[in-house]
Enzyme design. Structure first.
Site, PDB file in Angstrom:
ATOM      1  N   HIS A 210      -2.225  -4.210   5.269  1.00  0.00           N
ATOM      2  CA  HIS A 210      -2.270  -3.287   6.622  1.00  0.00           C
ATOM      3  C   HIS A 210      -3.690  -3.567   6.998  1.00  0.00           C
ATOM      4  CE1 HIS A 210      -2.665   0.731   6.136  1.00  0.00           C
ATOM      5  NE2 HIS A 210      -2.322   0.275   5.223  1.00  0.00           N
TER       6      HIS A 210
ATOM      7  N   CYS B 177      -6.045  -0.037   6.852  1.00  0.00           N
ATOM      8  CA  CYS B 177      -6.177   0.504   5.358  1.00  0.00           C
ATOM      9  C   CYS B 177      -6.972   1.576   5.432  1.00  0.00           C
ATOM     10  CB  CYS B 177      -6.108  -0.276   4.517  1.00  0.00           C
ATOM     11  SG  CYS B 177      -5.829   0.387   3.042  1.00  0.00           S
TER      12      CYS B 177
ATOM     13  N   ARG C   2       2.983   4.650   6.560  1.00  0.00           N
ATOM     14  CA  ARG C   2       3.746   3.787   7.419  1.00  0.00           C
ATOM     15  C   ARG C   2       3.759   2.527   7.170  1.00  0.00           C
ATOM     16  NH1 ARG C   2      -2.093   4.563  10.529  1.00  0.00           N
ATOM     17  NH2 ARG C   2      -2.586   3.338   8.207  1.00  0.00           N
TER      18      ARG C   2
ATOM     19  N   ASP D 125       0.076   3.934   1.699  1.00  0.00           N
ATOM     20  CA  ASP D 125       0.353   4.385   3.321  1.00  0.00           C
ATOM     21  C   ASP D 125       2.375   4.788   3.883  1.00  0.00           C
ATOM     22  OD1 ASP D 125       0.558   4.515   6.189  1.00  0.00           O
ATOM     23  OD2 ASP D 125      -1.589   3.838   5.956  1.00  0.00           O
TER      24      ASP D 125
ATOM     25  N   CYS E 103       0.378  -0.954  -0.171  1.00  0.00           N
ATOM     26  CA  CYS E 103      -0.385  -0.184   0.299  1.00  0.00           C
ATOM     27  C   CYS E 103       0.598   0.968  -0.316  1.00  0.00           C
ATOM     28  CB  CYS E 103      -0.802  -0.064   1.420  1.00  0.00           C
ATOM     29  SG  CYS E 103      -2.444   1.406   1.374  1.00  0.00           S
TER      30      CYS E 103
END
Length: 215
Positions: A99, A102, A47, A45, A43
């Site tokens: 994750h 999400c 993080r 993202d 992803c």
């Protein structure tokens, strides 16, 4: 604003200095090429950094990231990365990493329009439709979202196996496995979802291709 941007370059200088101190040949070796064993489809993202959470170094993992770690058969960017990693770099493992928490998955579970991304999220809604009986039976919203994260990863693993790129690799006896994993942002733990594919044996016949075998 400028200060935060310039901080990136200051951080880079520190990283280069520290890296050279630990291994003076590090950047020279990187400049000579890459031979990663892994392709990571994760992803976007911020993080979920592939190298950091797996404890690997630059050059160890070839990475493709998009919203909600999707494998979409019309996504030429993803397909180009897949083809290059399998047929040029010779990766042996493809990892789809979802994750918990999400935002893309959470948005796909609702009905609110977000914008252009709605067209992308529709593919996650398709995953929900395939598993709606199981998901609708989960009363807790957070647990239902977490489960959709897992099911979405599983479906993307299966979608990778449906591509001509992966099926050609298997037909020509390349040592290639496709795995599904999920990352818990709150604990830092990476979990194997127990789905690994290395052939079309468990695939519905309609998705199996007659592929040319290279002698």
């Amino acid at each position: 604003m400028i200060k935060s941007y310039n901080q990136l370059f200051e951080n880079n200088k520190k990283w280069v200095a520290e890296t050279n101190q630990q291994d003076p040949e590090f950047f020279t070796k990187l400049a000579n090429g890459q031979s990663p064993k892994f392709l990571w489809i994760g992803c976007s993202d911020s993080r979920v950094p592939a190298n950091a959470l797996t404890g690997t170094m630059p050059g160890d993992i070839f990475v493709h990231r998009n919203i909600a770690n999707m494998v979409i058969h019309t996504d030429m960017s993803m397909l180009s990365v897949l083809d290059y990693s399998v047929n040029v770099l010779g990766v042996q493992h493809i990892i789809v990493c979802g994750h918990y928490g999400c935002g893309g998955v959470a948005a796909a579970m609702g009905n609110k329009q977000v914008g252009l991304i709605d067209n992308w999220l529709r593919h996650i809604k398709d995953v929900y439709r395939l598993h709606q009986e199981e998901l609708n039976a989960i009363e807790d919203t957070q647990k239902r979202t977490d489960r959709l994260v897992e099911l979405n990863v599983i479906e993307q693993v299966m979608d990778l196996a449906k591509t001509s790129i992966v099926q050609n690799a298997w037909a020509n006896k390349k040592p290639l496995q496709v795995h599904g994993v999920v990352y818990a942002v709150g604990t830092g733990v990476l979990q194997d979802l127990g789905i690994t594919m290395d052939s079309t044996d468990d695939m519905e016949n309609v998705y199996r291709m007659d592929v040319p075998v290279i002698a």
